[in-house]
Design an enzyme around this catalytic site. Structure first.
Site, PDB file in Angstrom:
ATOM      1  CG  ASP A   4      -1.955   0.933   1.318  1.00 53.71           C
ATOM      2  OD1 ASP A   4      -2.770   0.903   0.379  1.00 53.71           O
ATOM      3  OD2 ASP A   4      -2.036   1.735   2.252  1.00 53.71           O
ATOM      4  CD  GLU A  24      16.951 -13.186   4.690  1.00 53.75           C
ATOM      5  OE1 GLU A  24      17.539 -12.101   4.850  1.00 53.75           O
ATOM      6  OE2 GLU A  24      16.286 -13.771   5.576  1.00 53.75           O
TER       7      GLU A  24
HETATM    8  O1  TEU Z   1      -4.721   3.794  -1.675  1.00 57.78           O
HETATM    9  C1  TEU Z   1      -3.791   4.856  -1.802  1.00 57.78           C
HETATM   10  C2  TEU Z   1      -4.383   5.900  -2.659  1.00 57.78           C
HETATM   11  O2  TEU Z   1      -3.755   6.795  -3.137  1.00 57.78           O
HETATM   12  C3  TEU Z   1      -5.843   5.708  -2.888  1.00 57.78           C
HETATM   13  O3  TEU Z   1      -6.331   5.940  -1.570  1.00 57.78           O
HETATM   14  C4  TEU Z   1      -6.511   6.630  -3.851  1.00 57.78           C
HETATM   15  O4  TEU Z   1      -5.712   7.676  -4.233  1.00 57.78           O
HETATM   16  C5  TEU Z   1      -7.714   7.185  -3.121  1.00 57.78           C
HETATM   17  O5  TEU Z   1      -8.417   6.076  -2.596  1.00 57.78           O
HETATM   18  C6  TEU Z   1      -8.578   7.981  -4.099  1.00 57.78           C
HETATM   19  O6  TEU Z   1      -9.486   7.123  -4.731  1.00 57.78           O
HETATM   20  C7  TEU Z   1      -4.386   2.804  -0.720  1.00 57.78           C
HETATM   21  C8  TEU Z   1      -5.528   1.797  -0.663  1.00 57.78           C
HETATM   22  O7  TEU Z   1      -5.662   1.180  -1.938  1.00 57.78           O
HETATM   23  C9  TEU Z   1      -6.795   2.542  -0.272  1.00 57.78           C
HETATM   24  O8  TEU Z   1      -7.918   1.651  -0.268  1.00 57.78           O
HETATM   25  C10 TEU Z   1      -6.599   3.101   1.130  1.00 57.78           C
HETATM   26  O9  TEU Z   1      -7.725   3.896   1.465  1.00 57.78           O
HETATM   27  C11 TEU Z   1      -5.331   3.987   1.194  1.00 57.78           C
HETATM   28  O10 TEU Z   1      -4.203   3.402   0.562  1.00 57.78           O
HETATM   29  C12 TEU Z   1      -4.952   4.194   2.643  1.00 57.78           C
HETATM   30  O11 TEU Z   1      -4.420   2.990   3.140  1.00 57.78           O
END
Ligand code: TEU
Ligand code: CA
Length: 540
Positions: free
Chosen positions: A201, A261
């Site tokens: 993420d 690893e």
């Molecule tokens: O998403 C990162 C992110 O940039 C997205 O959140 C996107 O830009 C935003 O949802 C606008 O649509 C990740 C995960 O995929 C998302 O589900 C999470 O909300 C976010 O990180 C926080 O962990």
């Protein structure tokens, strides 16, 4: 480590656990439910799955706010359920990747509970704390992706803490070596449980600019429709991470050293950035950082041949020895069918999009339900669950529309998702598109995807071959893939007009490459006759 694992060209299938299959009747998808459906995924032709978070969490961001990195949230099941899932997946020849949300924790994670308790406890520096400016305002103009300032005032410590998403998702301070070590130990835990890799993420957000420099004021890069523009939905500025990229790269090398690893494991990073392609190339180069990364370029609403040509032209210019993962949908954006196809998506367009995704150089990632051609579900305001939708409505209708329950059988209650009323309504539009309604039906999207994925496995040029773009054209995107002497010409009409497209130099003797399932084009003399949204694969 060698760059020739299963992941290099393998098809990844993304599962949003909450919405895949409910096995215990609480209306929420769970791990045993997924296990029961793994033979379906293997039958489709995927090589691996990516599970979105199922860890302990208050579920403020539906699991992307983790409160225990080493345990399964009871609503999804138990660690034993996870072990059973991995065992079944491996029986079926499926690799298992899990999400790792490392850049921030839940505010209910014990680490944050301790850190916020005082300014001198052992975890005081595990998060990004900063004093207010003299006027009491936040230290700088950084914004949260979910809107508003990235700084939340804490009445305990009488300081601000940084959050790039919800205030309940405080950002870990990766500049602190103890944080890095704790994170690496948690990552190790799942490798020892036999996972085959990770989806990381916000892989470019781990470190922040320690000097807390304010972002330069910048306009919002406009997609075709800001409401669904994935690059920068709300004037958000990625700059708070630019200055700290060197440290981010070093941490990715530490992560890679750990994975090396464990044989045949892999990582795919999620890259949200002004220059997603460039960051992807940087992070996946050198064989010592990420194996793969996906960016948001195909998650927007632009799909013209001109846009795609420019995108892949730059990709080929900069990717070097890097390796992309191409996603057309995920749990954060409007589903492909609606984003590219509008209110009445043309099935021919959806097939073309799949043929594109499966023939690009890189590893494809299919989001659950896209193999059925599911459109975005309409969610009424009162049914909204996603905080992002609640705070941004109606400009941005949130992410629930791509997270409704997977439809297994349109003739059963809740489309066969489970016995109870699901946490989000099943979309009525999904009932005729459910798995049961498409399985075995020759002209269905599901049968097309299945045929396409199995056919692709026999085409070495598509799995790992080189890629050469043919000259840009208003409607037609065309490129050549080649590997070990196999050359495949890929021709796609990204328009609703029928047209003729002249075969390139040296391809006058082209022969159709049968078996992909793609239709709407035929070789005729020195050119290709293309129907709207038609395409073909040819070889010499
Ligand atoms: O998403 C990162 C992110 O940039 C997205 O959140 C996107 O830009 C935003 O949802 C606008 O649509 C990740 C995960 O995929 C998302 O589900 C999470 O909300 C976010 O990180 C926080 O962990
Ligand atoms: Ca359940």
């Amino acid at each position: 480590a060698p760059n020739n694992g299963w992941w290099r060209g393998g098809v990844i299938y993304q599962i949003y656990p909450r919405s895949y299959q409910d096995s215990n009747g609480d209306g929420i998808g769970d791990l045993p439910g997924i296990t029961a459906r793994l033979d379906y995924i293997a039958g489709l032709g995927a090589d691996g799955i990516w599970l979105s978070p199922f860890f302990k969490s208050p579920m403020k961001d539906f699991g992307y706010d983790v409160s225990d990195y080493r345990d399964v949230d009871p609503m999804f099941g138990s660690l034993d359920d996870f072990r059973a899932l991995v065992a079944r997946a491996h029986e079926l020849g499926l690799k298992v990747m899990i999400d790792q949300v490392l850049s921030h924790t839940s505010d209910q994670h014990p680490w944050f509970v301790e850190s916020r308790a005082s300014r001198d406890n052992a975890k005081a520096d595990w998060y990004v704390w900063a004093d207010a400016k003299d006027d009491g305002n936040p230290p700088n103009n950084w914004l949260s992706i979910f809107g508003g300032s990235a700084w939340q005032w804490d009445t305990g410590r009488l300081q601000y803490y940084m959050h790039n998403f919800l205030t309940s998702q405080p950002d870990l301070n990766f500049h602190n070596p103890a944080v890095q070590q704790a994170i690496l130990d948690d990552v190790c835990f799942w490798l020892d449980l036999g996972v085959d890799g990770y989806r990381l993420d916000t892989a470019n957000f781990y470190f922040h600019d320690r000097e807390l420099r304010s972002n330069p004021p910048r306009g919002m890069p406009q997609g075709e429709d800001p409401a669904v523009d994935k690059v920068n939905p709300y004037g958000w500025q990625w700059h708070q991470f630019d200055k700290s990229q060197p440290e981010n790269l070093v941490f990715l090398q530490r992560l890679r050293a750990l994975l090396d690893e464990y044989p045949d494991t892999t990582m795919v990073g999620e890259i949200g950035d002004d220059d997603g392609l460039g960051r992807m190339a940087q992070y996946t180069s050198g064989g010592d950082k990420l194996h793969m990364a996906y960016c948001f370029d195909l998650l927007g609403s632009q799909k013209s041949a001109t846009f795609l040509h420019a995108l892949f032209s730059r990709f080929l210019d900069i990717v070097g020895d890097g390796w992309p993962c191409w996603a057309l949908s995920n749990h954060d954006c409007v589903r492909l069918a609606t984003r590219w196809g509008g209110p009445n998506p043309d099935p021919r367009l959806l097939r073309l999009a799949a043929a594109l995704q499966m023939s690009l150089r890189g590893s494809p990632c299919i989001y659950q339900g896209d193999e059925l051609g599911l459109p975005e579900a309409e969610i009424a305001y009162e049914d909204l669950q996603d905080p992002f939708g609640l705070t941004m409505w109606p400009k941005f209708k949130g992410r629930d529309g791509c997270r409704t329950p997977m439809p297994w059988d349109g003739a059963q209650a809740h489309a066969g998702f489970g016995p109870a009323k699901p946490w989000l309504p099943v979309s009525p539009a999904h009932l005729p598109l459910a798995v049961e309604q498409q399985a075995g039906v020759a002209a269905s999207q599901l049968e097309y995807y299945t045929q396409l994925l199995h056919w692709r496995r026999q085409q070495p040029a598509l799995l790992q071959g080189g890629m050469t773009l043919l000259p840009a054209h208003e409607q037609v995107l065309a490129y050549v893939r080649e590997q070990d002497g196999q050359r495949v010409l890929c021709v796609f009409n990204f328009s609703d007009q029928a047209l003729q497209w002249a075969l390139p130099e040296g391809w006058a003797q082209a022969q159709p490459l049968p078996g992909s399932g793609l239709a709407g084009a035929r070789l005729q003399g020195g050119h290709v006759e293309l129907e709207p949204w038609g395409g073909l694969f040819a070889t010499l």
